[in-house]
Design an enzyme around this catalytic site. Structure first.
Site, short mmCIF file in Angstrom:
data_model
loop_
_atom_site.label_atom_id
_atom_site.label_comp_id
_atom_site.label_asym_id
_atom_site.label_seq_id
_atom_site.Cartn_x
_atom_site.Cartn_y
_atom_site.Cartn_z
N ARG A 263 -6.84 -4.25 8.67
CA ARG A 263 -6.49 -5.67 8.59
C ARG A 263 -4.98 -5.83 8.56
O ARG A 263 -4.26 -5.10 7.88
CB ARG A 263 -7.10 -6.27 7.32
CG ARG A 263 -6.85 -7.78 7.16
CD ARG A 263 -7.64 -8.32 5.98
NE ARG A 263 -7.22 -7.72 4.72
CZ ARG A 263 -6.20 -8.16 3.97
NH1 ARG A 263 -5.50 -9.22 4.38
NH2 ARG A 263 -5.89 -7.57 2.84
N CYS B 93 -4.87 5.43 11.22
CA CYS B 93 -4.32 5.34 12.58
C CYS B 93 -3.42 6.51 12.94
O CYS B 93 -3.01 6.64 14.09
CB CYS B 93 -3.55 4.03 12.76
SG CYS B 93 -1.98 3.93 11.86
N THR C 191 0.81 -1.22 0.00
CA THR C 191 0.00 0.00 0.00
C THR C 191 0.84 1.27 0.00
O THR C 191 0.32 2.36 -0.27
CB THR C 191 -0.92 0.04 1.23
OG1 THR C 191 -0.11 0.01 2.42
CG2 THR C 191 -1.87 -1.16 1.23
N CYS D 146 2.20 2.53 9.42
CA CYS D 146 1.18 2.54 10.46
C CYS D 146 1.81 2.37 11.84
O CYS D 146 2.96 1.92 11.96
CB CYS D 146 0.18 1.39 10.26
SG CYS D 146 -0.67 1.37 8.67
N ASP E 189 17.18 11.80 51.10
CA ASP E 189 16.02 12.68 51.18
C ASP E 189 15.16 12.32 52.39
O ASP E 189 14.90 11.14 52.66
CB ASP E 189 15.19 12.54 49.89
CG ASP E 189 13.96 13.41 49.90
OD1 ASP E 189 14.11 14.62 49.66
OD2 ASP E 189 12.86 12.88 50.13
#
Length: 490
Positions: A44, A71, A33, A37, A447
């Site tokens: 998917r 996303c 694609t 992401c 401390d």
């Protein structure tokens, strides 16, 4: 962990399980694609043969992939590896996030970390998959997208606020990274109504997130005129590279694990070029890149810390927007109560801070500059002479940049530089390292609050805190927080 040591099998298992804990730790590039992401993308899951994994958004963009519109992989908390790392890559990422490349270029960045520009480029490409310009470009693109989608600012203002040098560069980058024009990007989402001159952003943080506890910590130490707490909102003035500003942060309280929550940030800036710097300093204050589940896992089996973590999941180490300011406040806090240190800080602010006009009721001053405090006669300070001399000496060193507290220098070297200053002992240096430098592994054994908490919890006299590494700063914060809890509830 070396960021280039990404094991494909482990990464793919995280992607298949949609594990949000890995958002920002690595990115998934899908060859079929041409997009990248976050691991938890709801789309998917692509086949293993079609994906590769890269450590930064810049590395994905450099390889020719564009950001997934579903996303929004760049809208994730930063990698906790950078927050923990004391190496050159981690220090460089913190400086890039603060906008140093936009202000001083790659040469200025390289000079700060002590390398030549060429060697720094090789190192970052090996560690993070991209050079300094590409990393800075990815940061600009993310800032631009947020401003486009959440404000009504003109595209020219967005471009310069995000750090771009020209409108053309801004347009080309947005089209390349998001595969849409700025106009199309703005049209995809509704925008909240905000006052003119205000920039509103959502800063992502991993959950669980204990916002109420962080607010309580800040409220106890808030300096009148500089900081204001109002309900769930923390507001303060900022001294930024190009002028003063203010920020209002609305902190969430999200006990659920494995999601991403958002802190609403309202910025009012004198110069929009300070947007990136203001956002990065807010993220430091929020400890936004922490992985709270990793911290919880490390303490789960500990007799003392385990119950504390389960009672208050997602407790953060309170950071700060200005390392110099927190260094001054650390010296003011030597051997006095929190209330006493706050009173002295308030007096210093009223007498030596710069008065500014703001739209936030109660915010009236910038914290005094290091030059202003260094010029004060120690005899005139409301504290013992030795501490007054330590304070003015520290401020002189900070003003002259003998010591730099912007998270860009080596932490051990900074600590050594602090200890070389008269009146700066291990407690002060370590407190500065924890809150100003974001050091995740500091423990303040001397401390008073630490001692009280350990005694209350029944700690053995020979307690070995090495078992809490590399998260001892979080152990420290949980111990402090335990003092505010009823005795029987720990």
């Amino acid at each position: 962990m070396q960021r280039t040591d990404l094991d494909p099998e482990s990464c793919y298992r995280a992607v298949k399980s949609k594990d949000r804990r890995f958002d920002g730790v690595f990115y998934t590039c899908v060859a079929t694609t041409g997009i990248y992401c976050r691991p938890s993308c709801p789309a998917r899951t692509p086949g293993f043969a079609n994906v590769t994994f890269r450590p930064t958004a810049a590395a994905c963009q450099g390889a020719g992939f564009r950001a997934c519109k579903r996303c929004l992989p760049d809208a994730t908390p930063g990698s906790p590896d950078w927050d923990v790392a004391a190496d050159v890559a981690g220090r460089t990422m913190r400086l890039i996030a603060d906008g140093l490349v936009d202000r001083e270029g790659v040469d200025g960045l390289a000079a700060r970390v002590g390398y030549t520009p060429r060697h720094l480029g090789r190192l970052l490409t090996h560690e993070l998959g991209a050079g300094p310009l590409a990393l800075a470009r990815a940061r600009r693109a993310q800032t631009a997208r947020i401003l486009i989608e959440t404000t009504d600012m003109s595209f020219a203002d967005v471009a310069f606020a995000a750090g771009f040098s020209s409108i053309r560069q801004f347009n080309e980058t947005v089209r390349e990274v998001y595969a849409v024009s700025p106009t199309e990007l703005r049209g995809r989402r509704g925008r909240p109504a905000v006052a003119d001159g205000t920039v509103v952003m959502r800063l992502p943080v991993r959950t669980p997130y204990a916002g109420t506890e962080l607010l309580d910590f800040l409220a106890l130490r808030a300096i009148p005129g500089v900081e204001v707490i109002d309900g769930e909102t923390y507001a303060r003035t900022l001294a930024l590279p190009h002028g003063p500003g203010t920020i209002r942060l609305t902190l969430p309280d999200v006990p659920e694990e494995g999601t991403t929550a958002f802190v609403r940030a309202e910025l009012a800036l004198t110069d929009l070029r300070d947007t990136s710097a203001a956002v990065e300093r807010a993220r430091r204050l929020l400890d936004a890149d922490c992985d709270p589940m990793a911290v919880a896992d490390a303490f789960a089996g500990d007799r003392m810390l385990g119950p504390l973590v389960r009672r208050t999941p997602g407790l953060r180490v309170p950071g700060h927007v200005d390392g110099n300011e927190i260094a001054v406040r650390a010296v003011l806090g030597q051997q006095v109560s929190v209330a006493g240190a706050r009173t002295v800080a308030s007096r210093l602010t009223q007498e030596h801070g710069v008065e500014i006009q703001t739209t936030v009721p109660g915010l009236t001053h910038l914290f005094p500059s290091m030059e202003a405090i260094a010029a004060i006669d120690p005899e005139d300070l409301p504290m013992p002479r030795a501490r007054g001399r330590a304070l003015t000496g520290l401020c002189a060193a900070l003003a002259e940049k003998v010591v730099v507290l912007d998270r860009g220098d080596d932490r051990d070297a900074v600590r050594a530089g602090l200890l070389d200053l008269p009146g700066i002992g291990p407690w002060t240096a370590d407190y500065i390292a924890m809150r100003a430098l974001g050091h995740p592994d500091v423990f303040l054994a001397t401390d008073l609050g630490t001692r009280d908490a350990l005694e209350r919890l029944g700690a053995p006299a020979d307690l070995d805190t090495d078992a809490w590494r590399p998260w001892r700063s979080y152990a420290q914060t949980y111990l402090w927080h335990s003092l505010s809890q009823p005795q029987g509830d720990n």
